[in-house]
Write a protein that holds these residues in place. Structure first.
Motif, PDB file in Angstrom:
ATOM      1  N   UNK A   5      -7.338  -5.482 -10.634  1.00  0.00           N
ATOM      2  CA  UNK A   5      -8.591  -4.917 -11.124  1.00  0.00           C
ATOM      3  C   UNK A   5      -9.596  -4.643 -10.019  1.00  0.00           C
ATOM      4  N   UNK A   6      -9.448  -5.270  -8.860  1.00  0.00           N
ATOM      5  CA  UNK A   6     -10.272  -4.957  -7.687  1.00  0.00           C
ATOM      6  C   UNK A   6      -9.376  -4.952  -6.458  1.00  0.00           C
ATOM      7  N   UNK A   7      -9.828  -4.249  -5.423  1.00  0.00           N
ATOM      8  CA  UNK A   7      -9.057  -4.212  -4.177  1.00  0.00           C
ATOM      9  C   UNK A   7      -8.997  -5.604  -3.560  1.00  0.00           C
ATOM     10  N   UNK A   8     -10.087  -6.345  -3.635  1.00  0.00           N
ATOM     11  CA  UNK A   8     -10.098  -7.704  -3.098  1.00  0.00           C
ATOM     12  C   UNK A   8      -9.023  -8.554  -3.764  1.00  0.00           C
ATOM     13  N   UNK A   9      -8.890  -8.435  -5.085  1.00  0.00           N
ATOM     14  CA  UNK A   9      -7.866  -9.214  -5.793  1.00  0.00           C
ATOM     15  C   UNK A   9      -6.463  -8.774  -5.389  1.00  0.00           C
ATOM     16  N   UNK A  10      -6.299  -7.476  -5.115  1.00  0.00           N
ATOM     17  CA  UNK A  10      -4.996  -7.008  -4.644  1.00  0.00           C
ATOM     18  C   UNK A  10      -4.648  -7.666  -3.315  1.00  0.00           C
ATOM     19  N   UNK A  11      -5.605  -7.708  -2.404  1.00  0.00           N
ATOM     20  CA  UNK A  11      -5.359  -8.325  -1.098  1.00  0.00           C
ATOM     21  C   UNK A  11      -5.073  -9.820  -1.236  1.00  0.00           C
ATOM     22  N   UNK A  12      -5.880 -10.484  -2.029  1.00  0.00           N
ATOM     23  CA  UNK A  12      -5.693 -11.927  -2.214  1.00  0.00           C
ATOM     24  C   UNK A  12      -4.361 -12.216  -2.892  1.00  0.00           C
ATOM     25  N   UNK A  13      -4.056 -11.466  -3.959  1.00  0.00           N
ATOM     26  CA  UNK A  13      -2.804 -11.685  -4.674  1.00  0.00           C
ATOM     27  C   UNK A  13      -1.608 -11.344  -3.789  1.00  0.00           C
ATOM     28  N   UNK A  14      -1.746 -10.288  -2.972  1.00  0.00           N
ATOM     29  CA  UNK A  14      -0.648  -9.925  -2.094  1.00  0.00           C
ATOM     30  C   UNK A  14      -0.348 -11.005  -1.079  1.00  0.00           C
ATOM     31  N   UNK A  15      -1.395 -11.583  -0.495  1.00  0.00           N
ATOM     32  CA  UNK A  15      -1.203 -12.671   0.469  1.00  0.00           C
ATOM     33  C   UNK A  15      -0.533 -13.866  -0.194  1.00  0.00           C
ATOM     34  N   UNK A  16      -1.031 -14.233  -1.389  1.00  0.00           N
ATOM     35  CA  UNK A  16      -0.450 -15.364  -2.101  1.00  0.00           C
ATOM     36  C   UNK A  16       0.998 -15.075  -2.489  1.00  0.00           C
ATOM     37  N   UNK A  17       1.239 -13.853  -2.961  1.00  0.00           N
ATOM     38  CA  UNK A  17       2.582 -13.517  -3.426  1.00  0.00           C
ATOM     39  C   UNK A  17       3.602 -13.568  -2.291  1.00  0.00           C
ATOM     40  N   UNK A  18       3.247 -12.997  -1.144  1.00  0.00           N
ATOM     41  CA  UNK A  18       4.170 -13.013  -0.012  1.00  0.00           C
ATOM     42  C   UNK A  18       4.445 -14.440   0.446  1.00  0.00           C
ATOM     43  N   UNK A  19       3.403 -15.269   0.465  1.00  0.00           N
ATOM     44  CA  UNK A  19       3.596 -16.659   0.861  1.00  0.00           C
ATOM     45  C   UNK A  19       4.529 -17.381  -0.106  1.00  0.00           C
ATOM     46  N   UNK A  68       9.635  -7.195   0.224  1.00  0.00           N
ATOM     47  CA  UNK A  68       8.447  -7.664  -0.504  1.00  0.00           C
ATOM     48  C   UNK A  68       7.182  -7.228   0.225  1.00  0.00           C
ATOM     49  N   UNK A  69       7.208  -7.283   1.550  1.00  0.00           N
ATOM     50  CA  UNK A  69       6.057  -6.841   2.334  1.00  0.00           C
ATOM     51  C   UNK A  69       5.793  -5.356   2.135  1.00  0.00           C
ATOM     52  N   UNK A  70       6.839  -4.549   2.138  1.00  0.00           N
ATOM     53  CA  UNK A  70       6.669  -3.115   1.917  1.00  0.00           C
ATOM     54  C   UNK A  70       6.076  -2.857   0.535  1.00  0.00           C
ATOM     55  N   UNK A  71       6.590  -3.542  -0.490  1.00  0.00           N
ATOM     56  CA  UNK A  71       6.047  -3.374  -1.835  1.00  0.00           C
ATOM     57  C   UNK A  71       4.589  -3.786  -1.922  1.00  0.00           C
ATOM     58  N   UNK A  72       4.234  -4.885  -1.233  1.00  0.00           N
ATOM     59  CA  UNK A  72       2.842  -5.338  -1.241  1.00  0.00           C
ATOM     60  C   UNK A  72       1.938  -4.307  -0.579  1.00  0.00           C
ATOM     61  N   UNK A  73       2.374  -3.756   0.546  1.00  0.00           N
ATOM     62  CA  UNK A  73       1.562  -2.753   1.231  1.00  0.00           C
ATOM     63  C   UNK A  73       1.380  -1.508   0.375  1.00  0.00           C
ATOM     64  N   UNK A  74       2.431  -1.109  -0.324  1.00  0.00           N
ATOM     65  CA  UNK A  74       2.312   0.069  -1.195  1.00  0.00           C
ATOM     66  C   UNK A  74       1.371  -0.207  -2.357  1.00  0.00           C
ATOM     67  N   UNK A  75       1.521  -1.372  -3.019  1.00  0.00           N
ATOM     68  CA  UNK A  75       0.650  -1.698  -4.146  1.00  0.00           C
ATOM     69  C   UNK A  75      -0.812  -1.779  -3.742  1.00  0.00           C
ATOM     70  N   UNK A  76      -1.093  -2.465  -2.637  1.00  0.00           N
ATOM     71  CA  UNK A  76      -2.476  -2.589  -2.175  1.00  0.00           C
ATOM     72  C   UNK A  76      -3.013  -1.237  -1.738  1.00  0.00           C
ATOM     73  N   UNK A  77      -2.174  -0.450  -1.034  1.00  0.00           N
ATOM     74  CA  UNK A  77      -2.624   0.859  -0.572  1.00  0.00           C
ATOM     75  C   UNK A  77      -2.947   1.801  -1.711  1.00  0.00           C
ATOM     76  N   UNK A  78      -2.095   1.832  -2.732  1.00  0.00           N
ATOM     77  CA  UNK A  78      -2.361   2.695  -3.887  1.00  0.00           C
ATOM     78  C   UNK A  78      -3.659   2.281  -4.571  1.00  0.00           C
ATOM     79  N   UNK A  79      -3.875   0.981  -4.740  1.00  0.00           N
ATOM     80  CA  UNK A  79      -5.088   0.522  -5.420  1.00  0.00           C
ATOM     81  C   UNK A  79      -6.338   0.845  -4.615  1.00  0.00           C
TER      82      UNK A  79
END
Length: 376
Positions: free
Chosen positions: A71-85, A156-167
């Motif tokens: 719902x926000x770009x910040x949440x995408x970044x935070x969720x992406x970091x958590x998800x990759x970890x 997973x990293x590529x998918x995270x970058x695409x998801x965050x970039x699109x958002x």
């Protein structure tokens, strides 16, 4: 049959939501845009990793991308970091357990308890599920070699970058409407409550109706909390978000309005609480005389008019003179109400004085409207 009516009712609701998403700016359209972005991010991730690169763990890319359009770009970044970890930890737990036991069943029994425990850690929120599910995928497909682990993490990293970039780059979400809607609701409901109290007082009220007023004021306190959340939502939507620079939009009203409506709601809660104490057989304060109640009715209706004008001022320039006239009527009624205090016995004077004090605080709060220099 009943299920036919249920299907028709649900179909009508779905059609209404679809129509609003297409024709009206609102939550339905925001949800539709974010859903389409998430689907597009997943398709793009699969096209890149699965179709073009033909990677062995291609599923990881769309699986990661689709949930990172938040719902926000910040949440995408935070969720992406958590998800990759969590994906990394789940993969390493599964690979370590498999190397120790050399048996998938034993490895699951060894790896899943710490993975699930980690996934339930509150700081990870919804992303916690990725630790145990990743461990299950690794062990189920016996993909725990060094190469497989590297592929899994890379995809997973590529998918995270695409998801965050699109958002962040495709219609980045900026939440401003919620603040305006909450402010409008507070103004509308505050004025409506004042008029309801005035009408009931004029026609004669009892403890039940007074209790309903007080409950209404308490619900307004909940609306103030909703406004606080909307402000936080708006501030968060600006973080790491190019949207507020790339897209034109009118900023939300200043924070001063939050404190203003919160003050009015607090005064209404106190006033309605006092009126509860003047009603019923077991009242704590004496019942105010009809003269006082008439003045209270006049005061509340004038104050409600001022609230309506303040609510309108959020969307258009305020009509200061008209509002000033409404406040003048309110203060004149208050002056006459306060003048009634010495005319009664001690018990009645106490009740009238309490009403005078509560309404005076309400009027002073109304006079402190943002953008005004002082009373008037």
């Amino acid at each position: 049959m009943a299920w036919h009516r249920w299907v028709a009712w649900e179909g009508a609701r779905v059609w209404t939501s679809v129509r609003r998403a297409v024709t009206e700016a609102g939550p339905e359209r925001d949800l539709a845009v974010q859903s389409l972005k998430a689907a597009g991010a997943a398709v793009l991730a699969w096209a890149l990793v699965g179709w073009w690169w033909k990677a062995p763990m291609a599923l990881m890319a769309p699986w990661t991308a689709v949930v990172l359009v938040q719902s926000t770009v910040y949440r995408s970044l935070r969720a992406g970091t958590q998800q990759l970890a969590l994906i990394g930890i789940g993969t390493l737990l599964a690979a370590g357990a498999a190397s120790l036991t050399e048996n998938s069943m034993a490895a699951m029994a060894l790896a899943l308890p710490p993975a699930v425990l980690l996934g339930n850690y509150s700081r990870f929120g919804d992303q916690g599920l990725y630790a145990p599910t990743t461990a299950i995928f690794v062990l189920a497909y016996s993909s725990f070699s060094t190469t497989a682990i590297a592929h899994r993490l890379f995809e997973a990293l590529v998918g995270a970058l695409i998801g965050i970039g699109v958002n962040a780059l495709v219609l980045p979400p900026v939440h401003l409407r919620d603040v305006r809607e909450n402010l409008d609701r507070l103004g509308r409901d505050s004025a409506q409550l004042m008029r309801t109290v005035a009408d009931d007082v004029e026609s004669g009220y009892d403890r039940t109706s007074a209790g309903q007023w007080h409950e209404g004021a308490q619900r307004l306190c909940g609306a103030v909390e909703g406004l606080d959340r909307a402000r936080g939502w708006t501030r968060e939507s600006y973080r790491f978000n190019p949207g507020h620079r790339l897209r034109r939009h009118e900023p939300p009203p200043p924070d001063d309005w939050d404190a203003y409506w919160s003050g009015i709601v607090d005064r209404l809660a106190s006033l309605t609480g006092t009126l509860v104490d003047t009603a019923g057989e077991w009242r704590r304060l004496a019942a105010p005389p009809d003269t006082v109640l008439g003045l209270l009715t006049e005061l509340l209706r004038a104050a409600a008019d001022a609230c309506d004008m303040d609510r309108a001022a959020l969307a258009s320039p305020p009509a200061g003179e008209t509002r000033g006239e409404a406040m003048k009527r309110a203060w004149e009624a208050h002056g006459r109400l306060k003048g009634c205090v010495p005319d009664h016995d001690h018990e009645t004077a106490t009740a009238v004085g309490a009403l005078a004090a509560q309404t005076q605080q309400l009027l002073y709060t109304l006079d402190a409207r943002p953008g005004r220099d002082g009373p008037g």
